[in-house]
Design a protein around this motif. Structure first.
Motif, short mmCIF file in Angstrom:
data_model
loop_
_atom_site.label_atom_id
_atom_site.label_comp_id
_atom_site.label_asym_id
_atom_site.label_seq_id
_atom_site.Cartn_x
_atom_site.Cartn_y
_atom_site.Cartn_z
N MET A 1 0.83 -1.20 0.00
CA MET A 1 0.00 0.00 0.00
C MET A 1 0.86 1.26 0.00
SD MET A 1 -3.09 0.64 -0.29
CE MET A 1 -3.46 2.30 -0.78
N ALA A 2 1.90 1.26 0.87
CA ALA A 2 2.81 2.40 0.93
C ALA A 2 3.46 2.60 -0.43
CB ALA A 2 3.86 2.17 2.00
N ALA A 3 3.77 1.47 -1.10
CA ALA A 3 4.41 1.55 -2.41
C ALA A 3 3.49 2.21 -3.42
CB ALA A 3 4.81 0.16 -2.89
N VAL A 4 2.17 1.89 -3.30
CA VAL A 4 1.20 2.48 -4.23
C VAL A 4 1.13 3.99 -4.02
CG1 VAL A 4 -1.23 2.58 -4.87
CG2 VAL A 4 -0.14 0.37 -4.47
N ILE A 5 1.04 4.40 -2.74
CA ILE A 5 1.00 5.83 -2.44
C ILE A 5 2.24 6.52 -2.98
CG2 ILE A 5 1.08 7.52 -0.56
CD1 ILE A 5 -0.69 5.49 1.03
N GLU A 6 3.39 5.85 -2.79
CA GLU A 6 4.65 6.39 -3.30
C GLU A 6 4.58 6.55 -4.81
OE1 GLU A 6 7.49 8.29 -2.20
OE2 GLU A 6 6.72 7.01 -0.60
N SER A 7 4.02 5.53 -5.49
CA SER A 7 3.91 5.58 -6.95
C SER A 7 2.99 6.71 -7.38
CB SER A 7 3.37 4.26 -7.49
OG SER A 7 4.32 3.25 -7.34
N ILE A 8 1.89 6.91 -6.64
CA ILE A 8 0.97 7.99 -7.00
C ILE A 8 1.66 9.33 -6.85
CG2 ILE A 8 -1.17 9.17 -6.33
CD1 ILE A 8 -2.28 6.39 -5.59
N ARG A 9 2.40 9.51 -5.73
CA ARG A 9 3.13 10.76 -5.53
C ARG A 9 4.12 10.99 -6.66
NH1 ARG A 9 6.26 11.08 -0.17
NH2 ARG A 9 7.44 12.35 -1.61
N LEU A 10 4.80 9.90 -7.01
CA LEU A 10 5.80 9.99 -8.07
C LEU A 10 5.12 10.34 -9.40
CD1 LEU A 10 8.74 9.56 -8.75
CD2 LEU A 10 8.23 7.17 -9.23
N ALA A 11 3.97 9.69 -9.65
CA ALA A 11 3.25 9.94 -10.90
C ALA A 11 2.85 11.40 -10.98
CB ALA A 11 2.01 9.05 -10.98
N ILE A 12 2.32 11.93 -9.88
CA ILE A 12 1.89 13.33 -9.90
C ILE A 12 3.09 14.25 -10.13
CG2 ILE A 12 0.98 15.19 -8.44
CD1 ILE A 12 -0.93 13.03 -7.27
N ARG A 13 4.24 13.87 -9.51
CA ARG A 13 5.42 14.70 -9.70
C ARG A 13 5.89 14.68 -11.15
NH1 ARG A 13 9.48 13.35 -5.34
NH2 ARG A 13 10.32 11.95 -6.86
N MET B 116 15.69 3.41 -0.85
CA MET B 116 15.00 3.01 0.39
C MET B 116 13.51 2.78 0.13
SD MET B 116 16.86 5.29 3.32
CE MET B 116 16.84 6.88 2.52
N ILE B 117 12.96 3.48 -0.90
CA ILE B 117 11.56 3.22 -1.27
C ILE B 117 11.42 1.76 -1.67
CG2 ILE B 117 9.75 3.71 -2.94
CD1 ILE B 117 10.75 6.59 -3.07
N TYR B 118 12.38 1.30 -2.51
CA TYR B 118 12.30 -0.10 -2.97
C TYR B 118 12.62 -1.08 -1.85
CZ TYR B 118 12.09 2.22 -7.45
OH TYR B 118 11.72 3.03 -8.49
N ALA B 119 13.29 -0.60 -0.81
CA ALA B 119 13.59 -1.48 0.32
C ALA B 119 12.45 -1.47 1.34
CB ALA B 119 14.89 -1.05 0.99
N GLY B 120 11.44 -0.62 1.12
CA GLY B 120 10.28 -0.58 2.01
C GLY B 120 10.52 0.17 3.31
N VAL B 121 11.46 1.12 3.29
CA VAL B 121 11.72 1.92 4.49
C VAL B 121 10.62 2.97 4.64
CG1 VAL B 121 13.39 3.47 5.59
CG2 VAL B 121 14.20 1.56 4.20
N SER B 122 10.21 3.23 5.87
CA SER B 122 9.13 4.20 6.08
C SER B 122 9.59 5.61 5.71
CB SER B 122 8.70 4.19 7.55
OG SER B 122 9.63 4.92 8.31
N ALA B 123 8.62 6.45 5.35
CA ALA B 123 8.93 7.79 4.85
C ALA B 123 9.79 8.57 5.85
CB ALA B 123 7.64 8.54 4.54
N LYS B 124 9.47 8.42 7.13
CA LYS B 124 10.17 9.19 8.16
C LYS B 124 11.64 8.75 8.25
CE LYS B 124 9.50 10.12 13.01
NZ LYS B 124 9.71 8.88 13.78
N ASP B 125 11.84 7.42 8.27
CA ASP B 125 13.21 6.91 8.33
C ASP B 125 13.99 7.27 7.08
OD1 ASP B 125 12.45 5.87 10.68
OD2 ASP B 125 12.60 3.75 10.11
N ARG B 126 13.28 7.27 5.94
CA ARG B 126 13.95 7.61 4.68
C ARG B 126 14.53 9.02 4.77
NH1 ARG B 126 9.33 5.59 1.48
NH2 ARG B 126 8.91 7.76 0.97
N ARG B 127 13.68 9.94 5.19
CA ARG B 127 14.11 11.34 5.33
C ARG B 127 15.38 11.41 6.20
NH1 ARG B 127 11.86 15.72 2.28
NH2 ARG B 127 12.26 14.07 0.80
N ALA B 128 15.30 10.78 7.37
CA ALA B 128 16.40 10.87 8.33
C ALA B 128 17.68 10.27 7.74
CB ALA B 128 16.01 10.15 9.62
#
Ligand SMILES: Nc1ncnc2c1ncn2[C@@H]1O[C@H](COP(=O)(O)OP(=O)(O)OP(=O)(O)O)[C@@H](O)[C@H]1O
Ligand SMILES: [Mg+2]
Lengths: 412, 264
Positions: A1-13, B116-128
């Motif tokens: 799910m997080a990956a999908v949200i990430e993809s949507i953000r990326l798509a919009i960008r 880190m996105i592909y490794a599934g790290v959370s957004a907060k940890d990624r930033r840090a």
């Protein structure tokens, strides 16, 4: 799910990085969806308008008019056939299961009151008219049986006529001239508003026999010497008895008009049910037509999206190579590009919905009816936009996911 | 070699890579065996077309050898499928390219976050972690800059930060200084030396420049798809010292504007 949200953000960008190109690509879908939404809402508006119109009449009304209805043409006037008061009496005497009945004469009358003059349709009616059209007076009373049998010179005005002649004054009790004959106003009808046949309130009602014998004598005389009527209406007890009523009417009239076996009817029986069905058929033809327009524009829009996505995949070959090198899997790349295509088509669809709703909102300024933007149409548009994006985005996304990372990274 | 009973991070045996070019075969790698231990800083040199990039691609799990075995960080990778290799690249390998390969219209920090996105790290940890990595390459003040707003050397440092964020076992760099001037080149080499010495990360890079290669302890030479030399450098050059010298020289030039305009 997080990956999908990430993809949507990326798509919009990525889409907003190429803003004008994205907008142009969306345009195809927007126009298609906009057309479908506005046309569907117009269809719904027309449907509501028609329903309204029929709701204005009484229920289970069956009408007979002289002449044969040509298929697809307007009723009446096709032959010299006539209906007479004798026909009316015979129908009433021989038709079972009717709750109310009436006969009407219709003509044009010239009204004068003081300095004011107005021409409207005049109906000679029996008292049952109020039941058959489901229409009552707002002031005073309607034509009663005694008015009819005594051929009294009384008239009931429609709202428009009352306004034309009396403006804001109370017409009841006043005397107007109808074709130079003084008539006493006994009532004013409620307003029915405008319909596609024109202003329904520009009318007047007089007792049937007054019309036949005192005002429109010339028109109301059959060759046989009998009095003519322009329409006969009955109210059936229920929808279930409609066929038996219609066949009883047909038998009576064919016998009285001396029609031989195999001769066509020289009259037309119309029921509300039939009319509603006819309109229903019209509406569904309209819907199929709109569906076709929508499908074509969505197809064209979809091909546009596929085209742009293919260009985008080629332009971003190195990016795809890099993403694979740093760990993107095939399905990650696939879904990234698919989500981008769907974002494009969905945004296009949403813009289209706004366009369609905008068109629907301005139509009442030009037309008599109010288009209705229904939730189902909006849902349909959203669903189609997503489907188009998925379908036409799949091939470009698949091409992207298949790229060899080494070759992609080397791409100039 | 410096085998003190440790397990090698890279263990390559008899690797072949053959390309079919119509009628004849091109042997890009013709039996390469190689062992590299954690924390080594290794330069690969050789003439153009000798197979350096091919070897780097195999080491980076971007390509699979036609024959031979490859153990990376204790795992056999030569039989792995495409997606498994993607996961290995994501977690064990950091890539640095000659042309930087940053995402366009994307800030430095967003670029560094990608692995880190592909490794599934959370957004907060990624930033840090991305912030930390950019600080470690001296770009703590450039987090929001787009690649188009950075110099070549800065872009390559963003790329190095990106290669570091998933704590890889090895960093592979194919001609990382090829597009840079000597000062930026020294800066990149300084980073590599620090990473290998202080973090124990293995760094393997390709270069044509002997002066760049002299920053490592070990130079592997390749010709025609074969290893022709595997040498220890007697005296390693200190890249960080060189870079400071460049900076000092630049400061001197800036202090003497007359000289600057005369040069132009
Ligand atoms: N995809 C390919 N198809 C066919 N031949 C290839 C392919 N990739 C590389 N080669 C060949 O393999 C050999 C080695 O190429 P490689 O790119 O590894 O050389 P290199 O040492 O990196 O050279 P350079 O210093 O110019 O980058 C060359 O002869 C090249 O033509
Ligand atoms: Mg090369």
């Amino acid at each position: 799910m997080a990956a999908v949200i990430e993809s949507i953000r990326l798509a919009i960008r990525t889409l907003s990085a190429n803003r004008s190109r994205s907008l142009l690509t969306m345009l195809g879908i927007s126009i298609g969806v906009g057309a479908v939404i506005s046309l569907l809402s117009i269809g719904a508006g027309v449907q509501a308008y028609i329903d309204d119109l029929f709701a204005g009449a009484g229920t289970n009304i069956i009408t007979v008019q002289p002449g044969k209805l040509q298929r697809g043409g307007p009723p009446g006037a096709s032959s010299s056939a006539q209906l007479t008061e004798g026909d009316y009496r015979a129908i009433v005497a021989n038709t079972p299961n009717i709750l109310a009945h009436g006969a009407f004469l219709q003509s044009i009358g010239n009204f004068i009151y003081e300095k004011k003059e107005s021409q409207v349709i005049v109906y000679g009616v029996t008292p049952s008219y109020t039941v058959i059209r489901n229409w009552l007076p707002a002031q005073g009373r309607f034509v009663e049986e005694a008015d009819n049998t005594s051929r009294l010179r009384v008239v009931v005005l429609g709202q428009t006529l009352a306004k034309d002649l009396f403006e804001d004054a109370d017409p009841v009790g006043q005397v107007v001239k109808l074709n130079n004959i003084p008539m006493r106003v006994i009532g004013v009808m409620t307003s029915k508003g405008a319909s596609f046949v024109g202003d329904q309130d520009a009318v007047a009602f007089v007792p049937l026999m007054t019309a036949q014998d005192r005002i429109f004598q010339a028109q109301a005389q059959a060759k046989s010497g009998e009095r003519i009527v322009n329409a006969i209406a009955v109210q059936g007890a229920s929808e279930a008895v409609r066929p038996s009523i219609e066949s009883a009417m047909r038998t009576v009239l064919r016998e009285r008009h001396r029609l031989a076996e195999g001769d066509e009817d020289d009259f037309t029986i119309v029921s509300q049910t039939e009319l509603i069905n006819t309109f229903g058929a019209l509406t569904s033809v309209l819907q199929i037509f709109l569906g076709a327009i929508g499908a074509i524009s969505l197809l064209v829009g979809g091909i546009g999206i596929m085209n742009i996505m293919l260009v985008s995949v080629t332009e971003r070959t190195r990016e795809i190579g890099l993403r694979k090198a740093i760990g993107a899997k095939r399905k990650t790349i696939l879904s990234q590009f698919l989500i981008e295509a769907v974002t494009l088509s969905l945004l296009g669809g949403l813009i289209g919905i706004l366009i369609g709703a905008g068109i629907a909102a301005v139509i009442p300024f030009f037309a008599d009816f109010k288009p209705q933007v229904r939730g189902s149409a909006v849902g349909l548009a959203v669903g189609f936009s997503i489907t188009v994006g998925l379908f036409f985005g799949l091939y470009p996304a698949w091409r992207a996911s298949k790229l060899n990372p080494i070759e992609a990274l080397r791409y100039e | 070699m410096n085998n003190n009973g440790r397990t090698p991070v890279i263990d390559v045996r008899d690797i072949y890579k053959t390309y079919q070019m119509g009628e004849h075969e091109v042997r890009a790698l013709a039996g390469v065996s190689l062992t590299i231990y954690p924390g080594e800083l290794v330069a690969i040199m050789g003439p153009s077309g000798s197979g350096k990039s091919t070897l780097m691609n195999v080491l980076g799990c971007l390509d699979q050898p036609t024959a031979g075995s490859y153990r990376l960080d204790g795992v056999d990778v030569e039989q792995m499928k495409e997606d498994e290799l993607a996961a290995v690249r994501n977690r064990k390998i950091g890539f640095v390219f000659q042309s930087f390969n940053l995402l366009r219209r994307t800030s430095a920090i967003d670029n560094v976050e990608q692995p880190m996105i592909y490794a599934g790290v959370s957004a907060k940890d990624r930033r840090a972690r991305a912030t930390e990595a950019l600080e470690s390459v001296g770009l703590g003040t450039r987090l929001k800059h787009f690649s188009s707003e950075l110099s070549g050397g800065q872009q390559q440092r963003v790329a190095i930060a990106r290669s570091l964020v998933n704590n890889p076992a090895i960093i592979l760099a194919d001609e990382p200084t090829g597009n840079l001037d000597s000062k930026s080149g020294a800066e990149i080499m300084c980073l590599f030396q620090t990473l290998s010495r202080e973090k124990g990360i293995t760094v393997i890079f390709v270069t044509h420049d002997p002066r760049i290669a002299d920053h490592c302890k070990r130079i592997i030479r390749i010709a025609d798809g074969l290893i022709t030399g595997d040498d220890l450098v007697a005296e390693q050059r200190d890249a960080c010292a060189e870079h400071s010298a460049f900076t000092a020289a630049a400061a001197l030039t800036a202090a003497a504007p007359g000289k600057m305009s005369a040069k132009k």
